[in-house]
Design a protein around this motif. Structure first.
Motif, PDB file in Angstrom:
ATOM      1  N   ARG A 178      35.981  36.785  36.565  1.00  0.00           N
ATOM      2  CA  ARG A 178      34.977  37.430  37.327  1.00  0.00           C
ATOM      3  C   ARG A 178      34.034  35.982  37.938  1.00  0.00           C
ATOM      4  NH1 ARG A 178      32.185  42.023  33.457  1.00  0.00           N
ATOM      5  NH2 ARG A 178      32.438  43.650  35.150  1.00  0.00           N
ATOM      6  N   GLY A 199      35.976  35.241  41.036  1.00  0.00           N
ATOM      7  CA  GLY A 199      36.634  35.121  42.195  1.00  0.00           C
ATOM      8  C   GLY A 199      37.990  34.711  42.378  1.00  0.00           C
ATOM      9  N   LEU A 223      40.683  37.610  42.930  1.00  0.00           N
ATOM     10  CA  LEU A 223      40.651  37.739  44.553  1.00  0.00           C
ATOM     11  C   LEU A 223      41.441  36.921  45.250  1.00  0.00           C
ATOM     12  CD1 LEU A 223      39.584  39.744  46.612  1.00  0.00           C
ATOM     13  CD2 LEU A 223      37.479  38.438  46.954  1.00  0.00           C
ATOM     14  N   GLU A 224      41.040  35.508  45.129  1.00  0.00           N
ATOM     15  CA  GLU A 224      41.651  34.358  46.018  1.00  0.00           C
ATOM     16  C   GLU A 224      43.176  34.678  45.885  1.00  0.00           C
ATOM     17  OE1 GLU A 224      40.453  30.453  44.786  1.00  0.00           O
ATOM     18  OE2 GLU A 224      42.079  29.663  45.732  1.00  0.00           O
ATOM     19  N   ASP A 227      44.610  37.851  47.718  1.00  0.00           N
ATOM     20  CA  ASP A 227      44.430  37.798  49.184  1.00  0.00           C
ATOM     21  C   ASP A 227      45.489  36.840  49.531  1.00  0.00           C
ATOM     22  OD1 ASP A 227      42.579  39.661  49.774  1.00  0.00           O
ATOM     23  OD2 ASP A 227      40.945  38.162  49.823  1.00  0.00           O
ATOM     24  N   PHE A 239      38.927  45.947  39.591  1.00  0.00           N
ATOM     25  CA  PHE A 239      38.989  44.921  40.743  1.00  0.00           C
ATOM     26  C   PHE A 239      39.584  45.548  41.996  1.00  0.00           C
ATOM     27  CE2 PHE A 239      42.014  42.128  42.869  1.00  0.00           C
ATOM     28  CZ  PHE A 239      41.693  40.956  42.789  1.00  0.00           C
ATOM     29  N   LYS A 294      36.668  47.411  43.393  1.00  0.00           N
ATOM     30  CA  LYS A 294      35.736  46.752  44.111  1.00  0.00           C
ATOM     31  C   LYS A 294      36.089  45.952  45.287  1.00  0.00           C
ATOM     32  CE  LYS A 294      32.817  42.637  43.322  1.00  0.00           C
ATOM     33  NZ  LYS A 294      31.544  42.289  42.729  1.00  0.00           N
ATOM     34  N   HIS A 295      37.078  45.396  45.451  1.00  0.00           N
ATOM     35  CA  HIS A 295      37.485  44.529  46.517  1.00  0.00           C
ATOM     36  C   HIS A 295      38.399  45.118  47.581  1.00  0.00           C
ATOM     37  CE1 HIS A 295      36.079  40.989  44.536  1.00  0.00           C
ATOM     38  NE2 HIS A 295      36.966  41.089  43.396  1.00  0.00           N
ATOM     39  N   TYR A 296      38.891  46.320  47.291  1.00  0.00           N
ATOM     40  CA  TYR A 296      39.808  46.870  48.262  1.00  0.00           C
ATOM     41  C   TYR A 296      39.599  48.499  48.471  1.00  0.00           C
ATOM     42  CZ  TYR A 296      42.053  42.514  47.648  1.00  0.00           C
ATOM     43  OH  TYR A 296      42.471  41.071  47.646  1.00  0.00           O
TER      44      TYR A 296
END
Ligand code: ACO
Length: 191
Positions: A126, A128, A131-132, A135, A160, A163-165
């Protein structure tokens, strides 16, 4: 995740891409001792991931990586641990031939890139980092997340992806893989 050796010496990049050869750059190819350290790191990460997902056995290990055509993205933080670096986590992907059901219940044979294992160290979740790493993989593969399949995603991973995609609408399957609305528009059948 700390190790009794210098992470920065083994993994020169912030994200390293490992495959069957278990080599992280030219330096480790010439040094069997560094390769042994890479195997130790992968085994440790695989065990931690299995524990976090309450699996009975790891699905990621150095020997498994050597025998399968998968790719493992490993993220480090080079500044931590007095400059020796720490391993933050990993993401393992690979192509799999799958029999899937589209929205209408029609069987489709496809060979998408699948997320097979994904883990960020407990104390770093949590922040990030996931996500890094994700991506980075998407850019490296030049791929959209909706075109991928997800092998038995955990509740944290589903959260996850939502939230991100914005991946929320999954298409029901009879196997352990999860695909989302939009997958069948762009993935070509290999049948
Ligand atoms: N509870 C619920 N959702 C979580 C949690 C948690 N403890 N941790 C991360 N998430 C999700 C949430 O959507 C969160 O957003 P929020 O904080 O606003 O709720 C979002 O991820 C945070 O994004 P990042 O910080 O980029 O994600 P992180 O670095 O934590 O990495 C990961 C995500 C890999 C799922 C990590 O939480 C983890 O390692 N979990 C344990 C192992 C696991 O479940 N791995 C997935 C296995 S399934 C598979 O690989 C196919």
């Amino acid at each position: 995740m700390e190790f009794p050796f210098d992470i920065n010496q083994i993994f020169s990049e912030r994200v390293s891409i490992l495959d069957q050869t278990l080599v992280a750059g030219r330096r480790s190819a010439e040094r069997p001792d560094l390769q042994a350290h890479i195997a130790t790191v992968i085994d440790e990460l695989g065990r931690a991931s299995a524990k976090a997902q309450q699996l009975t056995a790891p699905i990621t290990s150095a020997s498994k990586l050597q025998s399968q055509r998968h790719q493992l993205y490993l993220l480090k933080d080079g500044e931590s641990s007095g400059g020796r670096g720490v391993v933050v986590g990993f993401l393992k992907v690979g192509y799999k031939k799958l029999f899937l059901l589209d929205r209408g219940g029609v069987h489709i044979e496809a060979e998408p890139l699948c997320v097979l294992d994904f883990y960020i160290a407990e104390n770093l979740q949590r922040h990030g980092y996931g996500l890094e790493l994700f991506d980075f993989m998407l850019q490296h593969k030049n791929l959209e997340p909706v075109l991928m399949a997800y092998d038995r995603p955990s509740p944290k991973f589903l959260s996850f992806l939502a939230k991100h995609y914005c991946l929320t609408q999954s298409v029901p399957q009879v196997n352990n893989f999860v695909v989302f609305e939009g997958f069948f528009f762009s993935n070509r059948s290999v049948a």
